[in-house]
Write a protein that holds these residues in place. Structure first.
Motif, short mmCIF file in Angstrom:
data_model
loop_
_atom_site.label_atom_id
_atom_site.label_comp_id
_atom_site.label_asym_id
_atom_site.label_seq_id
_atom_site.Cartn_x
_atom_site.Cartn_y
_atom_site.Cartn_z
N GLU A 25 1.08 -1.12 -0.03
CA GLU A 25 0.03 -0.06 0.12
C GLU A 25 0.92 1.30 0.04
O GLU A 25 1.87 1.26 0.55
CB GLU A 25 -0.78 0.04 1.16
CG GLU A 25 -1.86 -1.14 1.39
CD GLU A 25 -2.59 -1.21 2.60
OE1 GLU A 25 -3.56 -1.86 2.68
OE2 GLU A 25 -2.06 -0.61 3.65
N ARG A 26 0.31 2.27 -0.63
CA ARG A 26 0.86 3.63 -0.68
C ARG A 26 0.07 4.36 0.42
O ARG A 26 -1.12 4.56 0.44
CB ARG A 26 1.12 4.28 -1.94
CG ARG A 26 1.71 5.75 -1.76
CD ARG A 26 3.14 5.81 -2.08
NE ARG A 26 3.62 6.92 -1.84
CZ ARG A 26 3.90 7.94 -2.90
NH1 ARG A 26 3.85 7.41 -4.11
NH2 ARG A 26 4.47 8.84 -2.55
N VAL A 27 0.55 4.90 1.45
CA VAL A 27 0.08 5.87 2.50
C VAL A 27 0.30 7.14 2.16
O VAL A 27 1.35 8.07 2.09
CB VAL A 27 0.61 5.45 3.70
CG1 VAL A 27 0.02 6.21 5.05
CG2 VAL A 27 0.61 3.72 4.00
N HIS A 28 -0.80 7.85 1.90
CA HIS A 28 -0.99 9.36 1.57
C HIS A 28 -1.66 10.07 2.89
O HIS A 28 -1.93 9.34 3.84
CB HIS A 28 -2.04 9.49 0.47
CG HIS A 28 -1.43 9.02 -0.91
ND1 HIS A 28 -0.41 9.48 -1.78
CD2 HIS A 28 -1.92 7.69 -1.42
CE1 HIS A 28 -0.40 8.54 -2.73
NE2 HIS A 28 -1.05 7.56 -2.55
N ALA A 29 -1.51 11.21 2.93
CA ALA A 29 -2.02 11.94 3.95
C ALA A 29 -3.32 11.88 4.29
O ALA A 29 -3.91 11.69 5.54
CB ALA A 29 -1.77 13.54 3.82
N ASP A 30 -4.38 11.54 3.09
CA ASP A 30 -5.80 11.53 3.62
C ASP A 30 -6.27 10.11 3.16
O ASP A 30 -7.50 10.05 3.12
CB ASP A 30 -6.31 12.84 2.64
CG ASP A 30 -5.90 12.44 1.19
OD1 ASP A 30 -4.80 11.80 0.62
OD2 ASP A 30 -6.88 13.20 0.26
N ARG A 31 -5.51 9.22 2.66
CA ARG A 31 -6.08 7.80 2.16
C ARG A 31 -4.71 7.07 1.97
O ARG A 31 -3.65 7.17 2.02
CB ARG A 31 -6.64 7.99 0.71
CG ARG A 31 -5.72 8.57 -0.55
CD ARG A 31 -6.55 8.80 -1.78
NE ARG A 31 -5.69 9.51 -2.42
CZ ARG A 31 -4.56 9.07 -3.30
NH1 ARG A 31 -4.18 7.57 -3.34
NH2 ARG A 31 -4.06 9.88 -4.28
N VAL A 32 -5.33 5.56 1.79
CA VAL A 32 -4.52 4.48 1.59
C VAL A 32 -4.75 3.85 0.49
O VAL A 32 -5.90 3.59 0.19
CB VAL A 32 -4.39 3.51 2.81
CG1 VAL A 32 -3.54 2.25 2.47
CG2 VAL A 32 -4.10 3.98 4.06
N GLU A 33 -3.76 3.75 -0.56
CA GLU A 33 -4.02 3.11 -1.97
C GLU A 33 -3.30 1.95 -2.05
O GLU A 33 -2.09 1.56 -1.90
CB GLU A 33 -3.37 4.08 -2.88
CG GLU A 33 -3.12 3.80 -4.33
CD GLU A 33 -2.07 4.45 -4.96
OE1 GLU A 33 -2.21 4.36 -6.32
OE2 GLU A 33 -1.62 5.67 -4.64
N MET A 57 9.38 3.29 -8.38
CA MET A 57 9.94 3.89 -7.08
C MET A 57 9.50 5.37 -6.93
O MET A 57 9.69 6.18 -7.84
CB MET A 57 11.41 3.72 -6.94
CG MET A 57 11.73 2.12 -6.57
SD MET A 57 11.08 1.62 -4.98
CE MET A 57 12.67 2.24 -4.01
N ALA A 58 9.00 5.67 -5.73
CA ALA A 58 8.82 7.10 -5.61
C ALA A 58 8.97 7.29 -4.26
O ALA A 58 8.56 6.56 -3.14
CB ALA A 58 7.39 7.33 -6.06
N VAL A 59 9.45 8.46 -3.67
CA VAL A 59 9.76 8.92 -2.22
C VAL A 59 8.31 8.85 -1.84
O VAL A 59 7.22 9.32 -2.30
CB VAL A 59 10.58 10.20 -2.16
CG1 VAL A 59 10.26 10.80 -0.80
CG2 VAL A 59 11.77 10.29 -2.75
N GLY A 60 8.33 8.23 -0.44
CA GLY A 60 6.93 8.40 0.02
C GLY A 60 6.70 7.46 1.30
O GLY A 60 7.71 6.68 1.51
N ASP A 91 4.94 -0.58 8.40
CA ASP A 91 5.08 0.87 7.77
C ASP A 91 6.59 1.18 7.52
O ASP A 91 7.36 1.14 8.56
CB ASP A 91 4.49 1.85 8.71
CG ASP A 91 2.82 1.45 8.70
OD1 ASP A 91 2.31 0.33 8.12
OD2 ASP A 91 2.13 2.54 8.77
N PHE A 92 6.73 1.75 6.36
CA PHE A 92 8.16 2.23 6.18
C PHE A 92 8.11 3.47 5.26
O PHE A 92 7.11 3.53 4.60
CB PHE A 92 8.94 1.08 5.55
CG PHE A 92 8.47 0.46 4.27
CD1 PHE A 92 9.17 0.79 3.25
CD2 PHE A 92 7.67 -0.64 4.42
CE1 PHE A 92 8.56 0.33 2.01
CE2 PHE A 92 7.01 -0.96 3.08
CZ PHE A 92 7.60 -0.72 1.97
N GLY A 93 9.21 4.12 5.13
CA GLY A 93 9.28 5.15 4.24
C GLY A 93 10.49 5.04 3.01
O GLY A 93 11.49 4.32 3.44
#
Length: 118
Positions: A25-33, A57-60, A91-93
Motif C-alpha cells: 500500500e501507498r500511504v498518503h496523508a488522506d488515504r491509503v492506496e 519507485m517514488a519517495v513516500g 509501515d516504512f518510508g
C-alpha cells in the motif's frame, strides 16, 4: 536503479512462507492506496521480481501487509479466534527513489521481526 523487494521466512516451520498473501500500500496523508497484491512463491518471494521497479519507485510512505494467520491456518496450524497475529502491517518510508529497499519478515503465529535488508 532503485527497487523494493520482500522475503518472508516461516520461523515456526523453518522454511520460506510459500503461498502467503501480501499487499503493498501507498500511504498518503488522506488515504491509503493498494498498489499491488501478491502471493509469495516457493522461496517466500514475489514471482514477478521487485514489488516496485526503478520506474515505479517514488519517495513516500508505504505499508506491506502480510496475511500471517491465513498462511498458518492453510498449513494446518490451529489458531484461536481471533488469532494473536492476523495481518502484520509494516509501515516504512522510501526516502531515496534510487535506493534498494528490501523489507524481509520473519514470522510465526506468535511473533514477527523485520529489518531493512540488502
Amino acid at each position: 536503479m532503485g527497487h523494493l523487494s520482500t522475503h518472508v521466512l516461516d520461523t515456526m516451520n523453518g522454511c520460506p512462507a510459500a503461498g502467503m498473501a501480501v499487499r503493498l500500500e501507498r500511504v498518503h496523508a488522506d488515504r491509503v492506496e493498494t498498489v499491488k497484491t501478491l502471493q509469495l512463491n516457493h522461496d517466500g518471494r514475489n514471482d514477478g521480481g521487485p514489488l516496485l521497479n526503478a520506474q515505479e519507485m517514488a519517495v513516500g510512505r508505504y505499508r506491506l501487509v502480510f496475511a500471517v494467520a491465513a498462511y498458518f491456518r492453510a498449513r494446518g496450524v490451529v489458531l484461536p479466534e481471533p488469532a494473536f497475529l492476523d495481518e502484520v502491517p509494516i509501515d516504512f518510508g522510501i526516502a531515496d527513489a534510487a535506493g534498494h529497499y528490501h523489507v524481509p519478515l520473519l514470522a510465526s503465529p506468535w511473533a514477527y521481526s523485520t529489518y531493512r535488508g540488502s
